[in-house]
Design a protein around this motif. Structure first.
Motif, PDB file in Angstrom:
ATOM      1  N   ALA A  14       0.809  -1.216   0.000  1.00 24.55           N
ATOM      2  CA  ALA A  14       0.000   0.000   0.000  1.00 24.55           C
ATOM      3  C   ALA A  14       0.845   1.269   0.000  1.00 24.55           C
ATOM      4  N   LEU A  15       2.169   1.127   0.115  1.00 19.83           N
ATOM      5  CA  LEU A  15       3.039   2.296   0.072  1.00 19.83           C
ATOM      6  C   LEU A  15       3.079   2.856  -1.341  1.00 19.83           C
ATOM      7  N   PRO A  16       3.252   4.156  -1.504  1.00 22.01           N
ATOM      8  CA  PRO A  16       3.237   4.748  -2.856  1.00 22.01           C
ATOM      9  C   PRO A  16       4.519   4.521  -3.647  1.00 22.01           C
ATOM     10  N   LEU A  17       5.489   3.852  -3.037  1.00 20.09           N
ATOM     11  CA  LEU A  17       6.759   3.551  -3.701  1.00 20.09           C
ATOM     12  C   LEU A  17       7.208   2.177  -3.246  1.00 20.09           C
ATOM     13  N   ALA A  18       7.843   1.431  -4.126  1.00 18.64           N
ATOM     14  CA  ALA A  18       8.279   0.077  -3.781  1.00 18.64           C
ATOM     15  C   ALA A  18       9.256   0.108  -2.615  1.00 18.64           C
ATOM     16  N   ALA A  19       9.045  -0.779  -1.656  1.00 18.32           N
ATOM     17  CA  ALA A  19       9.935  -0.862  -0.493  1.00 18.32           C
ATOM     18  C   ALA A  19      11.196  -1.627  -0.874  1.00 18.32           C
ATOM     19  N   ALA A  20      12.342  -1.049  -0.560  1.00 22.22           N
ATOM     20  CA  ALA A  20      13.616  -1.710  -0.823  1.00 22.22           C
ATOM     21  C   ALA A  20      13.818  -2.859   0.146  1.00 22.22           C
ATOM     22  N   PRO A  21      14.653  -3.841  -0.192  1.00 18.90           N
ATOM     23  CA  PRO A  21      14.969  -4.898   0.774  1.00 18.90           C
ATOM     24  C   PRO A  21      15.504  -4.279   2.063  1.00 18.90           C
ATOM     25  N   GLY A  22      14.997  -4.773   3.182  1.00 15.22           N
ATOM     26  CA  GLY A  22      15.425  -4.238   4.461  1.00 15.22           C
ATOM     27  C   GLY A  22      14.690  -2.984   4.886  1.00 15.22           C
ATOM     28  N   PHE A  23      13.655  -2.604   4.144  1.00 16.38           N
ATOM     29  CA  PHE A  23      12.874  -1.418   4.518  1.00 16.38           C
ATOM     30  C   PHE A  23      12.374  -1.547   5.952  1.00 16.38           C
ATOM     31  N   ALA A  24      12.350  -0.414   6.666  1.00 17.38           N
ATOM     32  CA  ALA A  24      11.822  -0.405   8.034  1.00 17.38           C
ATOM     33  C   ALA A  24      11.275   0.971   8.361  1.00 17.38           C
ATOM     34  N   CYS A  25      10.352   1.000   9.297  1.00 16.71           N
ATOM     35  CA  CYS A  25       9.869   2.250   9.871  1.00 16.71           C
ATOM     36  C   CYS A  25      10.624   2.505  11.172  1.00 16.71           C
ATOM     37  N   HIS A  26      10.788   3.764  11.462  1.00 16.91           N
ATOM     38  CA  HIS A  26      11.534   4.184  12.642  1.00 16.91           C
ATOM     39  C   HIS A  26      10.717   5.233  13.366  1.00 16.91           C
ATOM     40  N   LEU A  27      10.676   5.145  14.689  1.00 18.33           N
ATOM     41  CA  LEU A  27      10.006   6.145  15.505  1.00 18.33           C
ATOM     42  C   LEU A  27      11.098   7.010  16.133  1.00 18.33           C
ATOM     43  N   SER A  28      11.205   8.238  15.658  1.00 19.34           N
ATOM     44  CA  SER A  28      12.292   9.118  16.108  1.00 19.34           C
ATOM     45  C   SER A  28      11.971   9.760  17.445  1.00 19.34           C
ATOM     46  N   ALA A  29      13.016  10.002  18.211  1.00 14.95           N
ATOM     47  CA  ALA A  29      12.840  10.643  19.510  1.00 14.95           C
ATOM     48  C   ALA A  29      12.294  12.057  19.358  1.00 14.95           C
ATOM     49  N   ARG A  30      12.822  12.779  18.377  1.00 10.88           N
ATOM     50  CA  ARG A  30      12.406  14.160  18.118  1.00 10.88           C
ATOM     51  C   ARG A  30      12.688  14.472  16.649  1.00 10.88           C
ATOM     52  N   ALA A  31      12.094  15.548  16.182  1.00 10.79           N
ATOM     53  CA  ALA A  31      12.350  15.952  14.806  1.00 10.79           C
ATOM     54  C   ALA A  31      13.804  16.356  14.605  1.00 10.79           C
ATOM     55  N   ASP A  32      14.471  16.814  15.667  1.00 10.59           N
ATOM     56  CA  ASP A  32      15.881  17.181  15.551  1.00 10.59           C
ATOM     57  C   ASP A  32      16.807  16.038  15.973  1.00 10.59           C
ATOM     58  N   ALA A  33      16.238  14.847  16.147  1.00  9.15           N
ATOM     59  CA  ALA A  33      17.028  13.659  16.487  1.00  9.15           C
ATOM     60  C   ALA A  33      16.447  12.472  15.741  1.00  9.15           C
ATOM     61  N   ARG A  34      16.493  12.558  14.414  1.00  2.00           N
ATOM     62  CA  ARG A  34      15.747  11.587  13.614  1.00  2.00           C
ATOM     63  C   ARG A  34      16.316  10.186  13.668  1.00  2.00           C
ATOM     64  N   PHE A  35      17.608  10.025  14.010  1.00  2.00           N
ATOM     65  CA  PHE A  35      18.185   8.687  14.068  1.00  2.00           C
ATOM     66  C   PHE A  35      18.123   8.083  15.469  1.00  2.00           C
ATOM     67  N   GLU A  36      17.687   8.854  16.430  1.00  2.00           N
ATOM     68  CA  GLU A  36      17.567   8.383  17.805  1.00  2.00           C
ATOM     69  C   GLU A  36      16.166   7.810  18.020  1.00  2.00           C
ATOM     70  N   ALA A  37      16.085   6.576  18.525  1.00  2.00           N
ATOM     71  CA  ALA A  37      14.780   5.946  18.720  1.00  2.00           C
ATOM     72  C   ALA A  37      14.018   6.600  19.865  1.00  2.00           C
ATOM     73  N   ALA A  38      12.727   6.772  19.672  1.00  2.00           N
ATOM     74  CA  ALA A  38      11.889   7.311  20.732  1.00  2.00           C
ATOM     75  C   ALA A  38      11.891   6.347  21.914  1.00  2.00           C
ATOM     76  N   PRO A  39      12.191   6.826  23.103  1.00  2.00           N
ATOM     77  CA  PRO A  39      12.223   5.932  24.263  1.00  2.00           C
ATOM     78  C   PRO A  39      10.817   5.591  24.734  1.00  2.00           C
ATOM     79  N   THR A  40      10.701   4.449  25.368  1.00  2.00           N
ATOM     80  CA  THR A  40       9.423   4.058  25.950  1.00  2.00           C
ATOM     81  C   THR A  40       9.088   4.981  27.113  1.00  2.00           C
ATOM     82  N   PRO A  41       7.920   5.616  27.103  1.00  2.00           N
ATOM     83  CA  PRO A  41       7.565   6.499  28.227  1.00  2.00           C
ATOM     84  C   PRO A  41       7.371   5.698  29.507  1.00  2.00           C
ATOM     85  N   ARG A  42       7.686   6.327  30.613  1.00  2.00           N
ATOM     86  CA  ARG A  42       7.558   5.676  31.922  1.00  2.00           C
ATOM     87  C   ARG A  42       6.687   6.535  32.837  1.00  2.00           C
ATOM     88  N   LEU A  43       6.080   5.879  33.799  1.00  2.00           N
ATOM     89  CA  LEU A  43       5.273   6.585  34.783  1.00  2.00           C
ATOM     90  C   LEU A  43       6.186   7.504  35.597  1.00  2.00           C
TER      91      LEU A  43
END
Length: 215
Positions: free
Chosen positions: A140-169
């Motif tokens: 359903a993506l508008p472009l063919a996914a390359a081998p190894g394609f993945a989605c990433h959840l970034s910590a912030r817009a200014d830290a796009r390669f840093e994974a968003a941490p799990t929130p804690r109470l």
């Protein structure tokens, strides 16, 4: 994260709204227009998607592999940079409706800091669900996914390669947060509490592996 079949809670509706907005944005950005495509070595392949949310809204970045004549830095990748999901950038995206839908998940009885904290958590969960949904429907993506394609959840817009941490109470506000969750839709409250207790440090991994009580 497991959902009950046919469930139509406000949080499920929010997830559908967020996913639809990301699909609209992707459909507008991809395939890249010729003036953009010429900068990429493989403009017909989608290698990576990064999603994130901040207090000012939702954001999207993508990678089509390697930029022409640009060196790659170890551990990073070439990306478009983040675009904010607004109607001004992507026609058809209603940013105000998305933010209102997020705010509606948190009980009005909560104090301001608690509402802000839980609003961020709810938005993060909805974005994580969108990332997993996009990963699960590559056709359903508008472009063919390359081998190894993945989605990433970034910590912030200014830290796009840093994974968003799990929130804690938050320990200093645990009672206030729990009181607000007691007044929240039960299925969503269960999800939030389950994420707080998840063992994974990355939010996307936590949501990917989490099973919560069915609403």
């Amino acid at each position: 994260m497991v959902y009950a079949s046919g469930m139509a809670t406000p949080f499920r509706q929010l997830c559908e709204q967020v996913l639809a907005a990301y699909r609209v944005a992707l459909g507008a950005a991809l395939p890249p227009k010729p003036q953009v495509a010429r900068h990429w070595a493989t403009p017909d392949e989608l290698h990576w998607l990064a999603l994130t949310t901040a207090g000012d809204g939702f954001h999207l970045a993508y990678s089509l592999g390697r930029l022409v004549d640009a060196p790659l830095v170890d551990g990073e990748r070439h990306t478009s940079g983040f675009f904010r999901l607004t109607g001004a950038v992507f026609r058809g995206v209603d940013e105000a409706a998305l933010l209102q839908a997020v705010a509606a998940q948190v009980p009005a009885s909560a104090d301001g800091p608690t509402r802000a904290f839980l609003g961020r958590v709810v938005a993060q969960l909805a974005v994580a669900q969108a990332a997993l949904a996009l990963e699960a429907a590559l056709d359903a993506l508008p472009l063919a996914a390359a081998p190894g394609f993945a989605c990433h959840l970034s910590a912030r817009a200014d830290a796009r390669f840093e994974a968003a941490p799990t929130p804690r109470l938050p320990g200093h506000a645990a009672d206030r947060v729990r009181a607000a969750l007691d007044a929240t839709e039960p299925g969503l409250a269960a999800r939030v509490l389950a994420v707080f207790d998840a063992s994974e440090p990355s939010l996307l991994d936590a949501v990917r592996h989490l099973t919560v009580p069915r609403a």
